[in-house]
Design an enzyme around this catalytic site. Structure first.
Site, PDB file in Angstrom:
ATOM      1  CG  ASP A  25      28.407  29.087  12.482  1.00 45.52           C
ATOM      2  OD1 ASP A  25      27.817  27.930  13.081  1.00 45.52           O
ATOM      3  OD2 ASP A  25      27.541  29.808  12.177  1.00 45.52           O
ATOM      4  CD  GLU A  82      30.286  27.314  16.254  1.00 50.68           C
ATOM      5  OE1 GLU A  82      29.322  26.999  15.823  1.00 50.68           O
ATOM      6  OE2 GLU A  82      30.267  28.543  16.762  1.00 50.68           O
TER       7      GLU A  82
END
Length: 247
Positions: free
Chosen positions: A67, A135
């Site tokens: 992320d 992610e």
């Protein structure tokens, strides 16, 4: 640590067959140096795996890292491609790219859910599992090959749809946020009324009524309150489309 890796590799059918490594290579565009990283990126917490030191062994830490890397690459992309944009503009544009719905769609496109290892019923996972795995995959690429490889993967699979920033400016990332801003600016009253759905579905659902100036303007049902509210706001947008588009 080498003996632990050997044990893990020996017990992993995906490594023995080479299928998992081949599938990962096709997705990321190169052959991984450390396939164990990528196995971790697709390991769900339901397996209760731990490292030799007792730390949890699942995709969540890699998801956190991915992320952050994703945010950095997108920030640099916008900085270089929108030289006239101020901080507020760049922040808004970044949120449009990294919104959960879009990341989920990329994860689905890459069919990442097919690679997950879990004891849970996949049918009970929400859409967000697709973005979470995406992610985590980015986090694994970063550790395995470095920032440049991450950047290349993100440009190819995520930023490819956002070369036209003018088109991105007009993209609505959250109908709920747009609806609330519209009501607050024009001093309209609104309320999201939530309740747990008592239907016969195996997965718990929530229903929401969206009030606009004391009248119910939209209803929606979803697997979370947040999703139900977003769906109701989306429907309200089409009811008030002419006014809200001018806003």
């Amino acid at each position: 640590m080498n003996w632990l890796k050997k044990i893990l590799i020996k017990k992993s059918p995906t490594n023995n067959s080479g299928i998992f490594c081949s599938e990962i290579s096709n997705i990321i565009g190169y052959k991984p140096k450390n396939i164990l990283l990528f196995e971790t990126a697709f390991t769900h917490r339901s397996l209760n795996k731990v490292t030799i030191t007792g730390n949890a062994l699942n995709y969540e830490r890699l998801e956190f890292l991915g992320d952050a890397i994703l945010g950095s690459v997108i920030a640099a992309f916008l900085y270089n491609n929108a030289p006239k944009g101020d901080e507020g503009y760049l922040t808004q544009m970044r949120s449009k790219i990294v919104n959960r719905s879009y990341l989920n769609s990329i994860g689905k496109k890459l069919r990442l859910i097919d690679l997950i290892k879990t004891k849970a019923n996949i049918a009970n996972f929400g859409d967000n599992i697709n973005g979470n795995l995406l992610e985590a995959l980015i986090g694994a690429i970063y550790i395995d090959e470095g920032f440049t490889a991450c950047e290349k993967f993100i440009y190819k699979n995520i930023l490819v749809d956002f070369k036209d920033l003018e088109h991105l400016e007009n993209k609505i990332s959250s109908y709920k946020s747009l609806f609330i801003e519209y009501c607050q600016k024009n001093k309209y009253t609104f309320k999201f009324e939530n309740c747990e759905d008592e239907g016969k579905d195996h997965v718990k659902h929530f229903t929401v009524k969206l009030y606009f100036n004391d009248l119910v303007i939209a209803r929606a049902r979803a697997t979370s309150k947040k999703k139900a509210e977003e769906k109701a706001a989306h429907r309200a947008f089409f009811v008030l489309q002419n006014q809200m588009e001018s806003y």
